[in-house]
Design a protein around this motif. Structure first.
Motif, short mmCIF file in Angstrom:
data_model
loop_
_atom_site.label_atom_id
_atom_site.label_comp_id
_atom_site.label_asym_id
_atom_site.label_seq_id
_atom_site.Cartn_x
_atom_site.Cartn_y
_atom_site.Cartn_z
N CYS A 134 -9.68 4.96 -27.16
CA CYS A 134 -9.27 6.35 -26.94
C CYS A 134 -7.90 6.55 -27.58
O CYS A 134 -6.96 5.80 -27.25
CB CYS A 134 -9.20 6.68 -25.45
SG CYS A 134 -8.71 8.40 -25.12
N PRO A 135 -7.80 7.49 -28.51
CA PRO A 135 -8.76 8.53 -28.86
C PRO A 135 -9.90 8.11 -29.79
O PRO A 135 -10.82 8.89 -30.01
CB PRO A 135 -7.89 9.57 -29.55
CG PRO A 135 -6.79 8.78 -30.17
CD PRO A 135 -6.49 7.68 -29.18
N GLY A 136 -9.85 6.92 -30.34
CA GLY A 136 -10.77 6.51 -31.41
C GLY A 136 -12.21 6.92 -31.24
O GLY A 136 -12.77 7.63 -32.08
N ILE A 137 -12.85 6.46 -30.14
CA ILE A 137 -14.28 6.76 -29.97
C ILE A 137 -14.53 7.39 -28.59
O ILE A 137 -15.58 7.18 -27.98
CB ILE A 137 -15.16 5.51 -30.18
CG1 ILE A 137 -14.78 4.38 -29.22
CG2 ILE A 137 -15.06 5.03 -31.62
CD1 ILE A 137 -15.80 3.22 -29.24
N ALA A 138 -13.55 8.16 -28.12
CA ALA A 138 -13.65 8.80 -26.80
C ALA A 138 -14.07 10.26 -26.93
O ALA A 138 -14.27 10.79 -28.02
CB ALA A 138 -12.32 8.68 -26.07
N ASN A 139 -14.18 10.91 -25.79
CA ASN A 139 -14.60 12.32 -25.75
C ASN A 139 -13.41 13.25 -25.96
O ASN A 139 -12.25 12.88 -25.78
CB ASN A 139 -15.27 12.63 -24.41
CG ASN A 139 -14.37 12.35 -23.22
OD1 ASN A 139 -13.64 11.36 -23.19
ND2 ASN A 139 -14.41 13.20 -22.21
N LYS A 140 -13.71 14.48 -26.31
CA LYS A 140 -12.68 15.46 -26.60
C LYS A 140 -11.79 15.70 -25.39
O LYS A 140 -10.56 15.85 -25.54
CB LYS A 140 -13.31 16.77 -27.06
CG LYS A 140 -12.31 17.87 -27.40
CD LYS A 140 -13.00 19.13 -27.87
CE LYS A 140 -12.01 20.22 -28.23
NZ LYS A 140 -11.23 20.68 -27.06
N ALA A 141 -12.35 15.74 -24.19
CA ALA A 141 -11.55 16.03 -22.99
C ALA A 141 -10.47 14.97 -22.78
O ALA A 141 -9.32 15.30 -22.46
CB ALA A 141 -12.45 16.11 -21.76
N ALA A 142 -10.81 13.70 -22.96
CA ALA A 142 -9.82 12.63 -22.79
C ALA A 142 -8.77 12.69 -23.90
O ALA A 142 -7.58 12.46 -23.65
CB ALA A 142 -10.51 11.27 -22.78
N ILE A 189 -9.66 10.00 -15.31
CA ILE A 189 -8.21 9.84 -15.24
C ILE A 189 -7.63 11.19 -14.85
O ILE A 189 -7.82 12.18 -15.55
CB ILE A 189 -7.62 9.39 -16.60
CG1 ILE A 189 -8.14 8.01 -17.01
CG2 ILE A 189 -6.09 9.40 -16.55
CD1 ILE A 189 -7.61 6.86 -16.21
N ASP A 190 -6.93 11.24 -13.72
CA ASP A 190 -6.39 12.51 -13.22
C ASP A 190 -7.46 13.60 -13.19
O ASP A 190 -7.24 14.74 -13.59
CB ASP A 190 -5.20 12.97 -14.07
CG ASP A 190 -3.97 12.10 -13.84
OD1 ASP A 190 -3.97 11.31 -12.88
OD2 ASP A 190 -3.02 12.21 -14.62
N ASN A 191 -8.65 13.21 -12.76
CA ASN A 191 -9.81 14.11 -12.63
C ASN A 191 -10.36 14.59 -13.97
O ASN A 191 -11.18 15.51 -14.00
CB ASN A 191 -9.48 15.31 -11.74
CG ASN A 191 -10.70 15.80 -10.97
OD1 ASN A 191 -11.55 15.00 -10.57
ND2 ASN A 191 -10.80 17.10 -10.78
N VAL A 192 -9.90 13.99 -15.05
CA VAL A 192 -10.45 14.30 -16.38
C VAL A 192 -11.55 13.29 -16.68
O VAL A 192 -11.30 12.08 -16.64
CB VAL A 192 -9.36 14.23 -17.47
CG1 VAL A 192 -9.98 14.44 -18.85
CG2 VAL A 192 -8.28 15.25 -17.20
N PRO A 193 -12.78 13.74 -16.96
CA PRO A 193 -13.86 12.79 -17.27
C PRO A 193 -13.57 12.04 -18.57
O PRO A 193 -13.18 12.65 -19.57
CB PRO A 193 -15.10 13.67 -17.40
CG PRO A 193 -14.58 15.04 -17.68
CD PRO A 193 -13.25 15.14 -16.99
N VAL A 194 -13.72 10.74 -18.53
CA VAL A 194 -13.51 9.90 -19.70
C VAL A 194 -14.87 9.38 -20.16
O VAL A 194 -15.60 8.76 -19.38
CB VAL A 194 -12.58 8.72 -19.39
CG1 VAL A 194 -12.45 7.81 -20.61
CG2 VAL A 194 -11.21 9.22 -18.94
N LYS A 195 -15.18 9.67 -21.41
CA LYS A 195 -16.45 9.22 -21.97
C LYS A 195 -16.19 8.42 -23.24
O LYS A 195 -15.15 8.58 -23.89
CB LYS A 195 -17.35 10.42 -22.28
CG LYS A 195 -17.68 11.26 -21.05
CD LYS A 195 -18.58 12.44 -21.37
CE LYS A 195 -18.85 13.27 -20.14
NZ LYS A 195 -19.75 14.42 -20.43
N ILE A 196 -17.15 7.58 -23.59
CA ILE A 196 -17.02 6.70 -24.75
C ILE A 196 -18.33 6.75 -25.53
O ILE A 196 -19.40 7.04 -24.96
CB ILE A 196 -16.69 5.25 -24.30
CG1 ILE A 196 -15.98 4.48 -25.41
CG2 ILE A 196 -17.91 4.53 -23.79
CD1 ILE A 196 -14.52 4.81 -25.53
#
Length: 386
Positions: free
Chosen positions: A155-163, A116-123
């Motif tokens: 997200c934010p629940g079980i997502a990565n810190k960057a997201a 999202i907007d070049n921010v990596p989204v991880k789960i």
């Protein structure tokens, strides 16, 4: 002095709650399926313990595997005892399922779903390893996403810190009136985009169970997908939790046990501060057993709450490197430009508060008659203009 509290209405019985959830799930084949339950953590007040043991017994008769992951975001890990208590499980019952503390900081536990907007989204990888995903939690007014619930458990629940950092720092571009208590808002749109990425990457059965929780128990249950069930719940939530009041000089707020630190207790600022006139004061009364923050306290203590310009300069200079912490500090500092924020807790000293640029009031010296409004459940209620 006027007192404001949540209206207490009739609540659902355990049988009512179970019937609603199990009736909805009956349309899916759980036989030999791997079920992942995403649950809120100890900073939220849904009494999952009321019905969860019976719910678990039912789905255990069909599912081949059951796991529970706690949607911590960047909150501290829960202890084993806290996890068992939240779910109402005995140690023996808990041993039959997998209990997982989400860790947004460990990329080894996460899988990328897109950007999202070049921010990596991880789960969390548990999504990949289960067939049916069921999120359980309450819908409440929320400063970052408008209302909690729905896709927020991804997200934010079980997502990565960057997201998480991205959404929390982006909130500083918007006023509280643009976000909090708004069903549709810019940050919620991003959360839904992230949910789309997750569900596209991992096509599973996704179910969102959204509760309206009052101090006396669960009053409503809305079940469906991550979008429509959230919207239905948020519309009803607003009827309970949004209170129009006049502007005033002083408010005493009470926060409950789920606010283990000021990181959570600051919701009293976001929810009630808009009604305080310039030069006024907001007192936050609560236990705050973990002081400023169980996770981020060291960073906040290092810099303290100052003013938005200073916080921005610290971020720009690379000294304050955590956007989620910077966002919290920015929001509190914005309030301090208008009025005093005063903590009243047995676990915080006057010196600790003053070092952070916060006021202090001994709990024994509280006189409710000296305030224009006394607000109970202040981290749940929103005060708005008449």
């Amino acid at each position: 002095m006027k007192k404001i509290a949540l209206d207490v209405s009739s609540v659902l019985s355990k049988e009512d709650i179970l019937t609603k959830i199990l009736s909805y799930l009956s349309q899916f084949d759980l036989n030999q399926k791997r079920v992942l339950l995403i649950c809120e953590d100890v900073t939220r007040a849904t009494p999952l313990y009321q019905f969860f043991p019976d719910f678990l017994q039912v789905i255990q008769t069909e599912a081949s595997q059951i796991s529970v992951i706690f949607a911590l975001g960047t909150h501290r890990p829960m202890t084993t005892a806290e996890m068992q208590q939240k779910l109402g499980l005995t140690p023996e019952a808990a041993s039959n399922i997998q209990l997982i503390n989400h860790n947004a900081f460990d990329d080894n536990l996460l899988v990328e779903v897109g950007k999202i907007d070049n921010v990596p989204v991880k789960i969390h990888h548990a999504i990949r390893e289960h067939d049916i995903i069921i999120a359980l939690g309450s819908v409440l007014p929320h400063r970052v996403v408008g209302f909690s619930g729905g896709a927020k458990y991804l997200c934010p629940g079980i997502a990565n810190k960057a997201a998480i950092d991205y959404t929390h720092w982006k909130i500083t571009r918007y006023s509280e009136s643009e976000i909090i208590g708004k069903i549709e808002n810019p940050i919620r749109q991003i959360i839904h985009q992230i949910a789309d990425l997750v569900m596209t990457k991992f096509p599973k059965i996704y179910v969102s169970v959204n509760f309206i929780t009052l101090p006396t128990g669960i009053a409503h249950v809305f079940i469906g997908d991550f979008y429509s069930s959230y919207q239905e719940a948020a519309e009803v939530c607003a009827e309970y939790f949004v209170k129009p009041v006049e502007s005033c000089a002083s408010i005493l707020t009470y926060i409950d046990h789920k606010c283990v630190d000021f990181w959570q207790g600051a919701k009293a600022i976001y929810n009630c501060g808009s009604r305080i006139q310039d030069g006024g004061k907001l007192v936050i009364r609560g236990q705050l057993s973990e002081k400023i923050s169980g996770t981020h306290g060291e960073i906040i203590t290092k810099f303290g709450y100052s003013n938005p310009e200073t916080i921005q300069n610290l971020v720009d200079a690379g000294e304050l490197t955590s956007p989620v912490v910077a966002s919290h500090m920015m929001r509190v500092s914005q309030a301090l430009q208008k009025y005093q924020v005063i903590l009243s807790s047995e676990n915080m000293s006057k010196a600790e508060c003053e070092a952070l640029n916060l006021g202090y009031l001994d709990p024994n010296d509280i006189d409710e008659s000296q305030f224009d409004y006394v607000v109970y459940h202040a981290t749940d209620l929103i005060l708005t203009s008449l």
